[in-house]
Write an enzyme that holds these catalytic residues in place. Structure first.
Site, PDB file in Angstrom:
ATOM      1  N   HIS A   1      -1.935  -5.209   1.677  1.00  0.00           N
ATOM      2  CA  HIS A   1      -3.175  -6.232   1.724  1.00  0.00           C
ATOM      3  C   HIS A   1      -2.944  -7.619   1.152  1.00  0.00           C
ATOM      4  CE1 HIS A   1      -7.140  -7.295   0.098  1.00  0.00           C
ATOM      5  NE2 HIS A   1      -6.566  -7.853  -0.887  1.00  0.00           N
TER       6      HIS A   1
ATOM      7  N   GLU B   1      -9.557 -10.791  -7.003  1.00  0.00           N
ATOM      8  CA  GLU B   1      -8.599  -9.618  -7.013  1.00  0.00           C
ATOM      9  C   GLU B   1      -7.279  -9.880  -8.012  1.00  0.00           C
ATOM     10  OE1 GLU B   1      -7.631  -9.756  -2.704  1.00  0.00           O
ATOM     11  OE2 GLU B   1      -9.623  -9.063  -2.240  1.00  0.00           O
TER      12      GLU B   1
ATOM     13  N   LYS C   1       0.838  -1.327   0.032  1.00  0.00           N
ATOM     14  CA  LYS C   1      -0.116   0.201   0.170  1.00  0.00           C
ATOM     15  C   LYS C   1       0.979   1.293   0.088  1.00  0.00           C
ATOM     16  CE  LYS C   1      -4.083  -1.941   2.415  1.00  0.00           C
ATOM     17  NZ  LYS C   1      -4.818  -2.165   3.607  1.00  0.00           N
TER      18      LYS C   1
END
Ligand code: IDP
Ligand code: MG
Length: 152
Positions: free
Chosen positions: A117, A128, A11
């Site tokens: 994540h 995803e 992130k």
């Protein structure tokens, strides 16, 4: 145990703090295999698709602002039980509740700046990986050391 693939995102806080490679290294050192890797600037469309389950929650606008703030790294890791293994290596969502030795404990303090994540389950992982690697190759490759990490 079944061979699995899971999505990891490094992130923006980890990118800004120079922690991208130390974090990726933890998954790699555990024995997980990188099968796809990408530097990507998330736009609103990809961010809202990824975080669709959180639409309407109070933290959602801040979450979208956070994840789109700068380029991030998307990676696919493969290994036996990779989904749970990655989540375990990351630690609890709240860094102050994460166990020592986990990424979120060792590098973080706040839930909205939790560095990394990892897909929550196999269905999310497939979804995803599809979002972040749409039209891009996820490679099947054998490491010379695979037999020393995976028993079969
Ligand atoms: P996870 O990332 O451990 O799967 P989720 O509950 O799915 O946790 O939440 C997704 C992300 O949304 C978290 O990693 C965190 O960045 C952010 N988030 C979740 N709850 C809060 C909150 O209460 N405040 C700020 N950010 C939050
Ligand atoms: Mg989640």
């Amino acid at each position: 145990m079944a061979m699995e693939r899971t999505l990891v995102l490094i992130k923006p806080d980890a990118m800004q703090r120079g922690l991208a490679f130390p974090i990726l290294q933890r998954f790699e050192q555990r024995g997980l295999k990188i099968v796809a890797l990408r530097l990507v600037q998330a736009d609103q469309a990809i961010a809202s698709e990824h975080y669709a389950e959180h639409v309407g929650k109070p933290f959602y606008p801040g979450l979208i602002e956070y994840i789109t703030a700068c380029p991030i790294i998307a990676a696919v890791f493969e290994g036996t039980g990779a989904v749970a293994a990655c989540r375990q290596t990351m630690g609890s969502t709240k860094p102050v509740e994460a166990n020592p030795g986990t990424i979120r404990h060792d590098f973080g303090l706040e839930i909205g700046r939790n560095l990394v994540h990892g897909s929550a389950n196999l269905d999310d992982a497939a979804r995803e990986v599809g979002i972040w690697f749409r039209g891009l190759p996820v490679l099947d490759w054998k490491r010379a050391t695979d037999g020393w990490v995976f028993e079969q």
